[in-house]
Design an enzyme around this catalytic site. Structure first.
Site, PDB file in Angstrom:
ATOM      1  N   ARG A  15       0.802  -1.232   0.000  1.00  0.00           N
ATOM      2  CA  ARG A  15       0.000   0.000   0.000  1.00  0.00           C
ATOM      3  C   ARG A  15       0.836   1.283   0.000  1.00  0.00           C
ATOM      4  NH1 ARG A  15      -3.663  -1.720   4.942  1.00  0.00           N
ATOM      5  NH2 ARG A  15      -1.910  -3.147   5.165  1.00  0.00           N
ATOM      6  N   LYS A  22       8.859  -1.073   2.829  1.00  0.00           N
ATOM      7  CA  LYS A  22       8.074  -0.257   3.761  1.00  0.00           C
ATOM      8  C   LYS A  22       8.880   0.195   4.976  1.00  0.00           C
ATOM      9  CE  LYS A  22       4.445  -1.790   6.535  1.00  0.00           C
ATOM     10  NZ  LYS A  22       2.997  -2.021   6.731  1.00  0.00           N
ATOM     11  N   GLN A  76      12.772 -14.491   6.224  1.00  0.00           N
ATOM     12  CA  GLN A  76      11.499 -15.196   6.014  1.00  0.00           C
ATOM     13  C   GLN A  76      11.247 -15.110   4.506  1.00  0.00           C
ATOM     14  OE1 GLN A  76       7.854 -13.252   7.097  1.00  0.00           O
ATOM     15  NE2 GLN A  76       6.808 -15.183   7.536  1.00  0.00           N
ATOM     16  N   GLY A  81       2.670 -15.425   7.224  1.00  0.00           N
ATOM     17  CA  GLY A  81       1.937 -14.965   8.397  1.00  0.00           C
ATOM     18  C   GLY A  81       2.849 -14.567   9.543  1.00  0.00           C
ATOM     19  N   ASP A 105       6.682  -1.487  11.578  1.00  0.00           N
ATOM     20  CA  ASP A 105       5.911  -0.372  11.031  1.00  0.00           C
ATOM     21  C   ASP A 105       5.075   0.327  12.094  1.00  0.00           C
ATOM     22  OD1 ASP A 105       4.062  -2.337  11.471  1.00  0.00           O
ATOM     23  OD2 ASP A 105       3.175  -2.285   9.470  1.00  0.00           O
ATOM     24  N   ASN A 170      -5.768  -5.928  19.346  1.00  0.00           N
ATOM     25  CA  ASN A 170      -4.381  -6.369  19.485  1.00  0.00           C
ATOM     26  C   ASN A 170      -3.492  -5.403  18.706  1.00  0.00           C
ATOM     27  OD1 ASN A 170      -1.957  -7.901  19.491  1.00  0.00           O
ATOM     28  ND2 ASN A 170      -2.608  -8.993  17.635  1.00  0.00           N
ATOM     29  N   TYR A 367      30.400  34.747  -4.360  1.00  0.00           N
ATOM     30  CA  TYR A 367      30.755  33.347  -4.179  1.00  0.00           C
ATOM     31  C   TYR A 367      32.152  33.292  -3.600  1.00  0.00           C
ATOM     32  CZ  TYR A 367      32.489  28.702  -4.807  1.00  0.00           C
ATOM     33  OH  TYR A 367      33.062  27.482  -4.550  1.00  0.00           O
ATOM     34  N   TYR A 388      38.313  27.254  -9.104  1.00  0.00           N
ATOM     35  CA  TYR A 388      38.377  25.996  -9.845  1.00  0.00           C
ATOM     36  C   TYR A 388      38.890  26.267 -11.245  1.00  0.00           C
ATOM     37  CZ  TYR A 388      36.602  21.516 -11.684  1.00  0.00           C
ATOM     38  OH  TYR A 388      36.474  20.278 -12.253  1.00  0.00           O
TER      39      TYR A 388
END
Ligand code: UD1
Ligand code: CA
Length: 458
Positions: A15, A22, A76, A81, A105, A170, A367, A388
């Site tokens: 998403r 993420k 994993q 899950g 997250d 939860n 400068y 330079y």
């Protein structure tokens, strides 16, 4: 018990609609993952805990982004899950560890809340961080028995109407003794609406095995909010920023608008510091007593001495600024620059790797790069150090009390002696003697009788 955090960070984060994993999405100058483990990291300092990160999507990128992190990395390969994710860490779990499951997250979790959760858990007692939400949809619901004890967690997609009316959810953060956890994980099935191995199912197993599960309530919903998309990322960023702003206000800083203030690092402040709107502070920034920062300024990895004033629309990066300096508006101070006390840099002036001595001024359109400028030097409008040559950078040295007229080019390497004056419009290619006037200027002529051109008739 030894604390052992297992952080779930393998998910794709579809998403976010981003190529970046993420957990590497930016928040407060850091990443979601770093912020999500911040509370644990602080607790770990005093308690000698272990940290294991479960990664999957973008695993290499995540590991590379956090090379300094003192942790175990576990892969994993398939995201089957949250229970399956924790199971990947089992070989690393000591039987007497207290496993603290965190999500990569959930960036706003406070140390106090995490400490309460850990305190509530023990060898015989898993603990679960919950929160009551007016709108609990999407989350796993905490089911209790008739005596009010935690009995199970049911996921949104598996719950019946009565279960889904429960508003205690939860948060996904829990503390579980490793010994029994290993048993429960090995017994997890995936016979549910999502076909996943749910970590949440260990709660009912614990209860069935005679363990009492404690639910600890989070202080507020924001600190346990998960970040799944850019809208939630922006919301979490603002909650974090308002908290930083609140801490600074408590220290006595004047913030013209706490909602238009951004800190992406650490800010040390003296007394009576004022920050106008849209200030962005990155890395390590120190502002001395009485420093005032105008609107729309960005300051990174710099120290500003007492009494210094930065006017609007100024950028300062990796610089040391003395006391009572004035910078801006519209100035750009680039890395490795140093302003001594009472120096001034005005509008459209760029400094790079330059030391400006005490009381020296470059007030307009200049400068100055790779230069060492003494005390009380005046650098006129439009002065440029030509540092330079197309291949290498060269040094310009300007002695104390020198006066550089407007629109001069100082072709480096070149020196200007103390007290020298350089006439306006000079292209300086050799050392200018101390105390003398040096100039290079084509003799001015006036062409008598010159006629202005007239437009042709068609
Ligand atoms: C989970 C909880 C839910 C709780 C919610 C809180 C389960 C089954 N459900 O649901 O009760 O209310 O969090 O936000 O635990 N992850 C992996 N590997 C996987 C699956 C997930 O590392 O195989 C990681 C994700 O990257 C994420 C975290 O675990 O950081 C949570 O996973 P997610 O799929 O978002 O769980 P929810 O469905 O939100
Ligand atoms: Ca989630």
């Amino acid at each position: 018990m030894k604390l052992h955090a297992v952080v779930l960070a393998a998910g794709k984060g579809t998403r976010m609609r981003s190529k970046l994993p993420k957990v590497l999405q930016p928040i407060g100058g850091s990443t979601l993952l770093q912020e999500s483990i911040r509370a644990f990291q602080s607790l770990r300092e005093s308690q000698d805990g272990l940290l294991t990160l479960v990664v999957g999507h973008g695993a290499d990128q995540v590991k590379q982004a956090l090379p300094q992190l003192d942790c175990n990395w576990v892969s994993q390969h398939e995201q089957l899950g949250t229970g399956h994710a924790v199971a990947q860490a089992v070989p690393l779990l000591g039987d007497d560890d207290l496993v603290v499951v965190l999500c990569g997250d959930v960036p706003l979790l406070s140390q106090e809340t995490l400490a309460r959760l850990i305190h509530a858990a023990g060898p015989e007692s898993p603990a679960l961080l919950t929160v009551v939400l007016e709108d609990p949809s999407g989350y796993g619901r905490v089911l209790r028995d008739s005596a009010g004890n935690v009995a199970a967690i049911v996921e949104q997609k598996d719950g019946n109407d009565e279960q889904l009316r429960v508003k205690e959810i939860n948060t996904g953060i829990m503390a579980i003794p490793a010994g029994p956890l290993k048993q429960w994980l090995s017994r997890l099935g995936n016979d549910n609406a999502q076909g996943e191995y749910y970590l949440t199912d260990v709660i009912a197993m614990a209860v069935a095995d005679g363990y009492a599960v404690t639910a600890v309530n989070a202080d507020n919903a924001a600190e346990v909010a998960g970040v799944n998309d850019k809208r939630q990322l922006a919301e979490a960023e603002r909650v974090l920023q308002l908290d930083y702003a609140r801490q600074l206000l408590e220290q006595g800083v004047t913030l013209r608008d706490p909602a238009r203030f951004d800190l992406r690092g650490e800010l040390q402040v003296g007394s009576d510091v004022e920050v106008d709107i849209n200030g962005v502070f990155e890395g390590q920034v120190t502002l001395g007593d009485g420093v005032k920062i105008g609107a729309n300024c960005q300051i990174r990895n710099s120290t500003l001495g007492p009494g210094t004033i930065v006017l609007s629309n100024t950028l300062i990066d990796s610089a040391r600024i003395g006391d009572n300096c004035q910078i801006g508006p519209f100035a750009r101070i680039r890395p490795d620059s140093e302003l001594a006390d009472n120096a001034r840099v005005g509008n459209f002036v760029e400094l790079k790797k330059t030391r400006l001595g005490p009381g020296s001024k470059a007030n307009h359109l200049a400068y100055i790069g790779d230069a060492i400028v003494g005390a009380n030097v005046n650098i006129g409008a439009g002065v440029i150090t030509c540092n330079y040559d197309g291949a290498n950078k060269h040094l310009t040295e300007i002695g104390d009390g020198a006066f550089i007229g407007s629109d001069c080019q100082l072709v480096a390497p070149v020196k200007v002696g103390p007290g020298a004056t350089i006439g306006a419009g000079t292209t300086l290619t050799r050392e200018a003697a101390a105390g003398e006037l040096t100039l290079s200027r084509v003799k001015q002529v006036t062409l008598k009788g010159w006629q202005a051109p007239v437009k042709n008739k068609k």
